[in-house]
Structures are given as structure tokens and as C-alpha cells.
Design an enzyme around this catalytic site. Sequence first.
Site, short mmCIF file in Angstrom:
data_model
loop_
_atom_site.label_atom_id
_atom_site.label_comp_id
_atom_site.label_asym_id
_atom_site.label_seq_id
_atom_site.Cartn_x
_atom_site.Cartn_y
_atom_site.Cartn_z
N ARG A 250 4.46 2.40 0.81
CA ARG A 250 5.36 1.98 -0.27
C ARG A 250 6.79 1.96 0.27
O ARG A 250 7.18 2.81 1.08
CB ARG A 250 5.30 2.97 -1.45
CG ARG A 250 4.05 2.86 -2.28
CD ARG A 250 4.01 1.56 -3.10
NE ARG A 250 2.83 1.50 -3.94
CZ ARG A 250 1.69 0.87 -3.60
NH1 ARG A 250 1.58 0.25 -2.45
NH2 ARG A 250 0.67 0.85 -4.45
N HIS B 238 4.04 -7.48 1.88
CA HIS B 238 3.05 -6.60 1.23
C HIS B 238 1.63 -7.19 1.34
O HIS B 238 0.94 -7.35 0.33
CB HIS B 238 3.44 -6.36 -0.24
CG HIS B 238 2.83 -5.10 -0.81
ND1 HIS B 238 3.48 -4.29 -1.70
CD2 HIS B 238 1.62 -4.52 -0.63
CE1 HIS B 238 2.70 -3.27 -2.04
NE2 HIS B 238 1.57 -3.39 -1.40
C1 GLV Z 1 -1.51 -1.86 -2.38
O1 GLV Z 1 -0.35 -1.76 -2.28
C2 GLV Z 1 -2.39 -0.86 -2.90
O2 GLV Z 1 -1.89 0.13 -3.47
O3 GLV Z 1 -3.59 -0.99 -2.76
#
Ligand code: GLV
Length: 309
Positions: free
Chosen positions: A224, A272
Site C-alpha cells: 500500500r 497498482h
Molecule cells: C490489492 O491491492 C489487494 O489488496 O489485493
Amino acid sequence: MEIVFASRHESNPREWVAALQQALPEHQVRLWDACQPRGQADAAVVWAPPADLFAHEPQLKHLFNLGAGVDALLQIPDLPADITLVRMEDGGMAVQMAEYVLHYLIRESRDLGQYADLQAQARWQPLEDIDRDAWTVGVMGGGVMGARIAQVCAALDYPVAVWSRSGRPVAGAQSYGQDELADFLARTRVLVNALPLTADTQGILSRAVFDQLRPDAYLINIARGDHLVESDLLACLDSGRLRGAALDVFSCEPLPPGHRFWSDRRIRVTPHIAGASLMSLTVQQIAGKVRAVVRGEPITGIVDRMRQY
Ligand code: GLV
């Protein structure tokens, strides 16, 4: 069971509903419709659910998260205390994350970035041979993702250390428990963050941690954005404490245009994507858990709200 699919993130919600319905023909799966809430769903499949979901679906007992990280769910102010939260466990994410880490590990340890620059100058110039022992990979997080990353790096003979709350052994790696962070960092050259985001881990990727790594260290953050203190990363890159970073996650996503990370040659930015929830594996996992719940059997992946993951 009536299941509502409520995600503000997926671009193809109807495909998810169709796939879930196909996997669970004995249950009713529908798409959340803010204009026509029906109030009878027993379970929801979510990622960034709409704020009013819980007010309009008071019978929800299970919330199946489309991702492994539940930090955003736990921030929802109206999240009822009695709903069971279930996170994705692997579902094809771990192997992708391992690939992502390997890519940047190999790029750095084998100087592949520098060879790309040399090609651009049409220069034939072998650089130093790899000293593999100097490239210890330190994985923060010993869950499904962290363990897979550790195993894959160890399979290529990189020394691997794993730091986790439990200090649970991971095959091929040396494990470090909660209180052994300093020893773990002192060995680590490539620091990989695969931790859940909690009150304890927020901002953990800070100067205090970077300063304890081996010289010429590299950071890979696939967990994160809020784990990272961005200004500390930039300061440590500028001082030469860190050689570079691969970042897949950011405090503000999408990363805003003009953010310094975009143009910094020492930083690799990806949007991401390190470990995506793949539809078929995700649906298969959720369907299996729904059936187990209906049969009254225990399921894995239940979030411990106190632990925050
Ligand atoms: C992606 O960010 C997840 O939490 O799977």
C-alpha cells in the site's frame, strides 16, 4: 443465498456478476443498483463498495473482498460490526507479485537497466559479475504473498530473509519475528514490502528503516502507498542511501500528473498491477467459500478486525 456485487472499481461489473452467477447457479447474484436497492442480500462481493451499501442492505452477513488488503474496508464508517469480512487468499495474486519482485530484483542485481542505457549508446561494455551473496532479499510480511515471493527468490539462490509478526518459518528463507526487525534490516539489500496496512505498519517504510539496510539498497513496494513516507524515500535516494525503488502502490491513486515519482529515473512506477485479482480464480474461491458458509462449514480468510487484516 442472495449475493450483491458492489464494486466501484471494476470496469466490467456485469461480467463479474455473470461469472459469479455461473459459478453459483443455486444462488441469486445481482449487481448493486443504487437506485433500486432491494435490501435482501445475505452477502456482498465488494471492492471499494458504495457508501450507502450497508444502509440499504441491512441483512448482509458476509462481505467477500475482491482483494487481499482490507484496509480500505475497515475505514468505512458505517461498516456494521457483525458482518464477517473475508479477504482474498492468493487467488493468483501471489505468483504475479513474485514475478513483479523478481523482475526488479534481476534488473538491479544483473545491471539490466544499465545495459539498456549502454545499448542506447551502442556501447559493448560488460559490467561487474554478480555477487549474489550481496543481494539479500528482505521480505516484510510472511503471509501467502510474502512466502511465495521469498520462495521464488530463494529458488534463484538469492539469500532471503522474511520478517513477520509471527516469525513463522518460510521454506528457503531465514525468518525474523516482530522484535527482530533490526537484524532483518541489517541483512537486507532489496527490501520488499508485502505487509497489510494497519495502524502499526502505516509509514513503516521510512528513513529510520532505510538507514538500517545494507548500503546501495533497493525498495520494492507492492502493498500500500501509505506504508511509505514519500519524502523519506526521495531524501534517501538523493543522499545515495538507496539506489532506487519500484513502486506499484501510492498514497494517492492514480498517481497525480506532475508527481515527482513519474519523472525520477531512480524510481519505476506501475499502476497498482503487481497482483491483480484474476476473475476466474477469484470467482472460484468466493464460490467455494459461499458454499462452505451455506453448509455451515468454517472458511479461511476471515479478517480479524482487531489485527486489521
Ligand atoms: C490489492 O491491492 C489487494 O489488496 O489485493
